[in-house]
Design a protein around this motif. Structure first.
Motif, short mmCIF file in Angstrom:
data_model
loop_
_atom_site.label_atom_id
_atom_site.label_comp_id
_atom_site.label_asym_id
_atom_site.label_seq_id
_atom_site.Cartn_x
_atom_site.Cartn_y
_atom_site.Cartn_z
N SER A 42 7.92 -6.18 0.01
CA SER A 42 6.50 -6.56 0.00
C SER A 42 5.62 -5.37 0.30
O SER A 42 4.54 -5.20 -0.29
CB SER A 42 6.26 -7.67 1.02
OG SER A 42 7.02 -8.82 0.72
N SER A 43 6.06 -4.53 1.22
CA SER A 43 5.27 -3.34 1.56
C SER A 43 5.17 -2.40 0.37
O SER A 43 4.10 -1.83 0.10
CB SER A 43 5.91 -2.63 2.75
OG SER A 43 5.23 -1.44 3.05
N ARG A 44 6.24 -2.23 -0.37
CA ARG A 44 6.21 -1.33 -1.53
C ARG A 44 5.37 -1.89 -2.67
O ARG A 44 4.87 -1.12 -3.50
CB ARG A 44 7.63 -1.07 -2.01
CG ARG A 44 8.47 -0.26 -1.05
CD ARG A 44 9.79 0.14 -1.66
NE ARG A 44 10.58 0.95 -0.74
CZ ARG A 44 11.77 1.47 -1.04
NH1 ARG A 44 12.30 1.24 -2.24
NH2 ARG A 44 12.42 2.18 -0.16
N LEU A 45 5.20 -3.20 -2.70
CA LEU A 45 4.37 -3.81 -3.74
C LEU A 45 2.91 -3.90 -3.33
O LEU A 45 2.09 -4.43 -4.08
CB LEU A 45 4.90 -5.21 -4.07
CG LEU A 45 6.23 -5.26 -4.83
CD1 LEU A 45 6.76 -6.68 -4.89
CD2 LEU A 45 6.06 -4.70 -6.24
N GLY A 46 2.58 -3.42 -2.14
CA GLY A 46 1.19 -3.41 -1.71
C GLY A 46 0.71 -4.70 -1.09
O GLY A 46 -0.51 -4.91 -0.99
N LEU A 47 1.59 -5.58 -0.66
CA LEU A 47 1.19 -6.82 -0.01
C LEU A 47 0.92 -6.57 1.47
O LEU A 47 1.60 -5.76 2.11
CB LEU A 47 2.28 -7.88 -0.17
CG LEU A 47 2.65 -8.27 -1.62
CD1 LEU A 47 3.79 -9.28 -1.63
CD2 LEU A 47 1.44 -8.83 -2.35
#
Length: 359
Positions: free
Chosen positions: A260-265
């Motif tokens: 999720s962090s890598r997807l910008g969430l």
């Protein structure tokens, strides 16, 4: 014997006058009193001569006699000081690093007592060994020091492990765990010739991540070192039998936060994805699926639920699973949305709505 005089230093502007070492009695404004109250506990210590009391002390460390002397008046302020310089002559030129001290402490991941003597190649100055004999002695020592070759090989492997872990910002605990696994598995792994060191390094890093509770996927580790997943799986099985590793099973909750962090969430959305993945694993049709598949599908499900949909192709590229697998698992989540989306989950995000979900 004279005593070293230590005075607290508190430099502060006082209407053009700097007060140092003591508190001055003066009339102060309200702002000055407030500034004084904020800095009452911020004192520095300044060592000055007891007789001179010069604001800029000139103190000299006389290592030959072991005295601490004032350079202005000659008063001995202290004796028996510790000489921090080298205890022996090095017979080297001024150029290059200082070799007067011993090296690093013993490395627990290397064999032996690690008290070897290394011959330097010498320099190009006037004090260099005549006829280039320094290089010759260095090569001779490299050929004759057989027991240190194993340590040199281990040191090279440890350097590669540290480099790969730094590329992924892994903590030091994982680096040390991977080195420990490599030290245990190296004799059995290299018993047969033709084995590649990179494969063992990759498997050790993968196993160390699981052992420390921060698992990585095969794709993440293999893309880092360029080793095939098949080889890593085979060596990982060897590590479990040889090194007696107790690795935890990777769950979808361990992966959703990083994905999720890598997807910008944001963090709130990541926590919502974590809760949905926990509910999804309770479904009989999803409980046996790959944790990576569950994590990727839950991210796709929640991002659509809150109206901030992420492309399934981007999720597939990040997680290493096919886009078809994500969509098929998402369909299962969509069909069971009534059991997953309880009122407490929907209340965590005001933008979450079942109307945003679509096949």
């Amino acid at each position: 014997m004279s005593v070293l005089f230590a005075a607290p230093l508190w430099p502060r502007a006082t209407g053009g006058l700097v007060v140092s070492g003591c508190k001055a009695k003066r009339s102060a404004t309200a702002s000055d009193m407030a500034a004084k109250a904020n800095h009452d506990e911020q004192f520095a210590v300044k060592l000055i001569c007891k007789d001179c009391r010069s604001p800029v002390p000139n103190l000299v460390e006389d290592f030959a006699s072991g005295d601490y002397v004032c350079g202005d008046c000659g008063l001995v302020l202290g004796d028996r000081i510790v000489d921090t310089r080298s205890e022996w002559r090095t017979f080297q030129d001024s150029d290059g690093p200082d070799q007067s001290r011993v090296g690093d402490g013993a490395n627990p991941f290397l064999d032996g007592d690690q008290l070897d003597t290394i011959i330097g190649a010498g320099s190009k100055g006037p004090s260099a060994l005549a006829g280039g004999s320094g290089r010759s002695l260095q090569r001779t020592q490299a050929r004759t020091t057989g027991p240190t070759r194993a340590n040199q090989t281990l040191a090279e492997a440890y350097k590669e492990i540290a480099t790969f872990c730094d590329m992924c910002d892994m903590p030091r605990s994982i680096v040390d765990a991977a080195k420990h696994l490599y030290l245990k598995a190296e004799p059995d792994y290299f018993a047969n010739k033709g084995k590649k060191r990179n494969v063992l390094i990759t498997a050790c890093i993968f196993s160390a991540c699981r052992q420390e509770g921060v698992p990585r996927t095969y794709k993440e580790i293999c893309s880092l070192t360029g080793v095939s997943r098949k080889d890593v799986r085979r060596v990982f099985t060897l590590l479990r039998s040889v090194a007696d590793t107790r690795t935890t099973v990777t769950s979808s909750e361990d992966l959703v936060m990083r994905f999720s962090s890598r997807l910008g969430l944001d963090l709130a959305t990541s926590m919502l994805v974590r809760l949905v993945s926990q509910r999804a694993k309770e479904l009989s049709s999803i409980s046996g699926k790959n944790p990576i598949t569950i994590a990727g599908s839950c991210i796709y499900f929640v991002s659509m639920l809150i109206g901030n949909e992420r492309d399934s192709e981007a999720i597939a590229s990040l997680t290493g699973i096919s886009e078809t697998t994500i969509r098929s698992t998402f369909r299962i989540l969509y069909d069971n949305r009534g059991a997953i989306l309880t009122p407490d989950i929907l209340a965590r995000n005001p933008e979450a709505s079942e109307n945003n979900l679509r096949l």
